[in-house]
Design a protein around this motif. Structure first.
Motif, PDB file in Angstrom:
ATOM      1  N   VAL A   1      11.733 -15.996 -39.014  1.00 13.68           N
ATOM      2  CA  VAL A   1      10.938 -17.218 -37.977  1.00 13.68           C
ATOM      3  C   VAL A   1       9.758 -16.550 -37.319  1.00 13.68           C
ATOM      4  CG1 VAL A   1      13.134 -18.614 -38.153  1.00 13.68           C
ATOM      5  CG2 VAL A   1      12.631 -17.155 -36.221  1.00 13.68           C
ATOM      6  N   VAL A   2       9.004 -17.280 -36.996  1.00  9.83           N
ATOM      7  CA  VAL A   2       7.997 -17.069 -36.229  1.00  9.83           C
ATOM      8  C   VAL A   2       7.464 -18.259 -35.217  1.00  9.83           C
ATOM      9  CG1 VAL A   2       6.577 -15.337 -37.778  1.00  9.83           C
ATOM     10  CG2 VAL A   2       6.030 -18.130 -37.866  1.00  9.83           C
ATOM     11  N   PHE A   3       7.179 -18.031 -34.094  1.00  9.19           N
ATOM     12  CA  PHE A   3       7.116 -18.955 -33.109  1.00  9.19           C
ATOM     13  C   PHE A   3       5.514 -19.811 -33.445  1.00  9.19           C
ATOM     14  CE2 PHE A   3       5.750 -20.834 -29.087  1.00  9.19           C
ATOM     15  CZ  PHE A   3       6.788 -21.564 -28.693  1.00  9.19           C
TER      16      PHE A   3
ATOM     17  N   LYS B   1      -8.402 -12.672 -32.225  1.00  6.47           N
ATOM     18  CA  LYS B   1      -8.578 -11.235 -32.346  1.00  6.47           C
ATOM     19  C   LYS B   1      -8.860 -10.836 -30.778  1.00  6.47           C
ATOM     20  CE  LYS B   1      -9.658  -9.910 -36.994  1.00  6.47           C
ATOM     21  NZ  LYS B   1     -10.818  -9.284 -37.745  1.00  6.47           N
ATOM     22  N   CYS B   2      -9.348 -11.887 -29.962  1.00  2.00           N
ATOM     23  CA  CYS B   2      -9.962 -11.767 -28.571  1.00  2.00           C
ATOM     24  C   CYS B   2      -8.910 -12.474 -27.763  1.00  2.00           C
ATOM     25  CB  CYS B   2     -11.451 -12.357 -28.428  1.00  2.00           C
ATOM     26  SG  CYS B   2     -12.660 -11.472 -29.370  1.00  2.00           S
ATOM     27  N   LYS B   3      -7.535 -12.095 -27.830  1.00  2.00           N
ATOM     28  CA  LYS B   3      -6.657 -12.709 -27.094  1.00  2.00           C
ATOM     29  C   LYS B   3      -5.326 -11.698 -27.312  1.00  2.00           C
ATOM     30  CE  LYS B   3      -4.471 -16.533 -28.186  1.00  2.00           C
ATOM     31  NZ  LYS B   3      -3.066 -15.938 -28.365  1.00  2.00           N
ATOM     32  N   HIS B   4      -4.445 -11.968 -26.413  1.00  3.90           N
ATOM     33  CA  HIS B   4      -3.161 -11.470 -26.530  1.00  3.90           C
ATOM     34  C   HIS B   4      -2.357 -12.137 -27.434  1.00  3.90           C
ATOM     35  CE1 HIS B   4      -3.137  -8.098 -23.678  1.00  3.90           C
ATOM     36  NE2 HIS B   4      -3.895  -9.010 -22.879  1.00  3.90           N
ATOM     37  N   ALA B   5      -1.586 -11.483 -28.120  1.00  2.00           N
ATOM     38  CA  ALA B   5      -0.528 -12.236 -29.415  1.00  2.00           C
ATOM     39  C   ALA B   5       0.650 -13.208 -28.451  1.00  2.00           C
ATOM     40  CB  ALA B   5      -0.139 -11.354 -30.370  1.00  2.00           C
ATOM     41  N   GLU B   6       0.865 -12.539 -27.332  1.00  2.10           N
ATOM     42  CA  GLU B   6       2.235 -13.482 -26.582  1.00  2.10           C
ATOM     43  C   GLU B   6       1.650 -13.598 -25.258  1.00  2.10           C
ATOM     44  OE1 GLU B   6       5.380 -10.911 -29.170  1.00  2.10           O
ATOM     45  OE2 GLU B   6       6.121 -11.481 -27.099  1.00  2.10           O
TER      46      GLU B   6
ATOM     47  N   ASP C   1       3.255  -8.489 -26.081  1.00  3.75           N
ATOM     48  CA  ASP C   1       2.753  -7.901 -27.422  1.00  3.75           C
ATOM     49  C   ASP C   1       2.667  -6.363 -27.284  1.00  3.75           C
ATOM     50  OD1 ASP C   1      -0.859  -8.667 -27.347  1.00  3.75           O
ATOM     51  OD2 ASP C   1       0.491  -7.632 -26.106  1.00  3.75           O
ATOM     52  N   GLY C   2       2.909  -5.883 -25.933  1.00  6.93           N
ATOM     53  CA  GLY C   2       2.868  -4.217 -26.027  1.00  6.93           C
ATOM     54  C   GLY C   2       1.399  -3.764 -25.730  1.00  6.93           C
TER      55      GLY C   2
ATOM     56  N   SER D   1       6.855  -1.653 -27.277  1.00  4.90           N
ATOM     57  CA  SER D   1       7.777  -1.837 -26.323  1.00  4.90           C
ATOM     58  C   SER D   1       6.831  -3.110 -25.247  1.00  4.90           C
ATOM     59  CB  SER D   1       7.818  -0.773 -25.312  1.00  4.90           C
ATOM     60  OG  SER D   1       8.434  -0.947 -24.165  1.00  4.90           O
ATOM     61  N   GLY D   2       7.357  -4.043 -25.182  1.00  6.32           N
ATOM     62  CA  GLY D   2       6.717  -5.117 -24.578  1.00  6.32           C
ATOM     63  C   GLY D   2       6.292  -5.087 -23.317  1.00  6.32           C
TER      64      GLY D   2
END
Length: 736
Positions: free
Chosen positions: A76-78, A453-458, A482-483, A522-523
């Motif tokens: 699953v993905v958010f 691509k110009c943002k954090h994934a989390e 997202d580390g 590592s987040g």
């Protein structure tokens, strides 16, 4: 004996050897047969299991399925769009290397017959391999020699090659077409005679005769030779020609009524032109109306400013007693309590629309000591609000925030620029960042991250302004779950992002679903830059580690601190000694560290998860922390190295929890935030802010030197020095 044909000679030889053995002759053949039978005997190992007949007769069913067991089926993905976790599509089990369209035709179809007739008309040779006679024989033989076995294998290989001619490749069919055509008649005759002999001896023969030479059908739409599978772009000539200009011939007689009509047309055109001028006048009227509206807005701003000043005056009159305590209160009971202090509650700051949100960050403005920013979001990932707020409160007007910034998702962190107090950068729950200018209003940001691509994934957990670059560009840093640690540069019209470092676990290599090696990330949960060396920074992770990194390179960590067992929530450097920092975590502990030292100097267990910890700006040995039990803990290591000198509950622990803490830079009070969107200000009693008194003979020493000497004396009692090393005198160090 009848003379055998070449193909049946080997078989006759076998039968002859068999009769000879039965008649008693040929002893050598019998010896060879015995030797061959001995070599075929099974040898039973000593450790072989002895199974019963029932166990031997038991059927063991094994099922082979095309399902790949290594593929994750419950992944699953958010989804930020739906606000929940959704099932990810399963990856495919096949990989297409080449795809070439094709088609085949049946030889007896109508389209095939038409193609054959057309190919005969144009004279294009379409080769078709011949079908040959296939023989199937069943012969029971014993005492078979090696040469005879090889002969049968050759014969089988000949038959297999004939089968290959039926469905073989096109090149072999063209090369062997003539040879097969010549040998067909001889083979047919030979096989007929052999069939007669086999009928006399009881053999079983089957012969399938197929027609001779036929043409191979080729699909004329997508047919391509094997040697020309590479696509060749054909040459094309494109010619263009412009459209000639239109031409026309006109001729007329000038009469009186023609002149009249011409004048009337000119009059109508003048009337239309007048309407156009009227439209222009209306547009100019609209512009003037817009100008008047802009002037009205400016006037309203002036009125709003006046109303704000009046509101401040009214609030100061209402909260006059609290304002006096804020400035002049000193608890007289501290004279009778040695090593203990308390906190005096002052104002409570809240906003109507943020009652059900968590306070995620508190930051004081570096230029205006009475102004601080509060971020509102949610730490519960399953209950995220559809909006977030950043409010800037001031102690001069505790009833309503001076500035309000609304976002589409929760605001998780913020920071105010140290040199430009009107620039505020925020980090959002969806991974975006935005920069606001408080002078131009708070409705639209100056800069905002856009695109995948110009943002954090989390979620962005903490954000910090960095020193200006060599060219004068303003920049800031952000850390996310997202580390990744990103550096954002404010260009003329956009944000330029660069990855400073990607946090990977040391020796964290695992096997991926396809068997490849994957390095685990590592987040990141917090970041703090060195006060003097701006290229060095500390990053706290969700697995409890603290990495010391540098912006100069991102390949290795300068130091790894195995700090906590759970996520590190905050890290803060000491204001007087940059080699000392403190960290807190969800494992209930607060630890004081020294730079490049693997073990902590002090460890304190507060009995519940610690949300935030900060060093005091006025003392080198005082720091405060807030816990999820709703309590504020204030430590003074110079007074007591084992327990806090003040523990005070601010909110009820069953209904509320404290999340963030901030010290005021000039006045002795702190601000704490909770999970209900309420920010409470507390004033420190005199015992919590004791200053160092200089000796009588050293009255010239300033407070910075005295605070450093106090901290160094404390650390000398805790550090583990090598044997034989002298302990430095703190007082001597202070004098020099």
């Amino acid at each position: 004996m009848q003379v055998a044909k070449p193909k049946e000679g080997k078989q006759k030889k076998i039968r002859g050897s068999k009769n000879k053995g039965e008649g008693g002759g040929g002893g050598g053949d019998a010896d060879d047969f015995d030797a061959w039978m001995k070599s075929r005997q099974l040898i039973k190992p000593d450790d072989q299991l002895d199974l019963t007949e029932a166990e031997l007769g038991e059927e063991v069913t094994k099922v082979l399925t095309p399902t790949n067991t290594n593929v994750l089926r419950n992944l699953v993905v958010f989804s930020f769009k739906e606000g929940e976790y959704v099932s990810a599509p399963m990856p495919g089990n096949t990989v297409t290397l080449i795809s070439f369209p094709g088609n085949s035709l049946h030889v007896d179809s109508e389209e095939a017959r038409i193609q054959v007739e057309e190919s005969d008309e144009i004279g294009y040779p379409l080769p078709m391999p011949n079908y040959s006679v296939v023989e199937q024989r069943e012969t029971v033989m014993e005492g078979e020699e090696e040469g005879e076995g090889e002969g049968e294998e050759d014969e089988k290989s000949d038959i297999g090659s004939k089968h290959g001619h039926i469905a073989g490749e096109e090149e072999e069919a063209e090369e062997e077409e003539d040879e097969e055509g010549k040998a067909t008649e001889g083979e047919a005759a030979t096989e007929t005679e052999a069939a007669g002999e086999d009928e006399e001896q009881g053999g079983v023969q089957q012969a399938v005769a197929t027609p001779g030479k036929k043409r191979k059908l080729i699909n004329q739409f997508n047919y391509c030779e094997r040697a020309t599978l590479t696509y060749v772009n054909p040459k094309r000539n494109v010619d263009t020609q412009t459209i000639p200009p239109p031409r026309s011939q006109f001729g007329a007689n000038v009469l009186q009524w023609v002149i009249y009509d011409t004048y009337m047309e000119d009059y109508e055109e003048q009337q239309k032109t007048g309407h156009i001028h009227g439209d222009q006048r209306r547009r100019s009227t609209k512009k003037s109306f817009k100008k008047k509206t802009a002037l009205a807005e400016q006037l309203n701003r002036k009125y709003v400013r006046c109303w704000q000043i009046l509101e401040r005056m009214i609030n100061q009159n209402i909260y006059d007693d609290i304002g006096n305590d804020y400035r002049y209160w000193e608890d007289p009971a501290d004279e009778y309590r040695e090593g203990e202090g308390n906190l005096l509650p002052l104002w409570k700051f809240q906003y109507e629309k943020t009652k059900k949100m968590n306070v995620t960050e508190i930051t004081f403005n570096p230029s205006y000591y009475d102004l601080f920013a509060v971020c509102f979001g949610s730490h519960d990932f399953l209950k995220q609000p559809n909006e977030g707020y950043l409010c800037l409160f001031t102690v001069k007007n505790p009833s309503y925030p001076d500035y309000i910034i609304q976002t589409d998702c929760g605001v998780m962190c913020c920071d105010i620029h140290p040199h430009y107090p009107f620039l505020v950068v925020i980090g959002l729950y969806d991974g975006n960042v935005a920069v606001y200018d408080l002078r131009d209003g708070c409705k639209e940001p100056m800069y905002v991250s856009r695109g995948v691509k110009c943002k954090h994934a989390e979620c962005v957990w903490q954000i910090k302004w960095g020193p200006d670059m060599v060219d004068g560009e303003i920049n800031f840093y952000s850390v996310s779950s997202d580390g990744c640690v990103f550096n954002w540069i404010l260009m003329q019209n956009k944000l330029w992002v660069t990855t400073i470092i990607t946090l990977y676990l040391e020796n964290g290599i695992a096997d991926g679903p396809d068997g490849t090696k994957v390095t685990l990330r590592s987040g990141g949960s917090c970041v703090q830059f060195h006060p003097t060396d701006t290229a060095v920074f500390l990053v706290g992770t969700e697995c409890g580690l603290i990495y010391k990194c540098s912006t100069a390179f991102s390949s290795k960590y300068l130091m790894t601190y195995y700090a906590h067992n759970m996520s590190v929530y905050r890290i803060d450097y000491n204001r007087f000694d940059s080699n000392i920092f403190v960290s807190c975590s969800g494992d209930w502990r607060v630890k004081v560290w020294e730079d490049m030292r693997a073990d902590p100097l002090f460890i304190f267990d507060l009995g519940s998860a610690v949300g935030d910890v900060k060093w005091a700006p006025y003392s080198s040995t005082v720091f405060a922390a807030v816990t999820t039990e709703g309590k504020v803990h204030v430590f003074d290591l110079n007074v007591n190295k084992y327990k806090p000198i003040c523990v005070q509950a601010v909110v009820p622990k069953r209904k509320n929890k404290l999340t963030r803490l901030a010290f005021n830079e000039k006045l002795p009070f702190i601000v704490v935030g909770d999970e209900k969107g309420v920010t409470t200000s507390l004033k420190l009693s005199p015992n919590l802010r004791i200053m160092v008194k200089p000796p009588k003979k050293q009255l010239y020493l300033d407070q910075l030197t005295l605070q450093n000497a106090k901290l160094e004396k404390l650390l000398s009692l805790v550090r583990e020095l090598p044997e034989g090393s002298p302990v430095p005198d703190a007082a001597t160090t202070a004098r020099t």
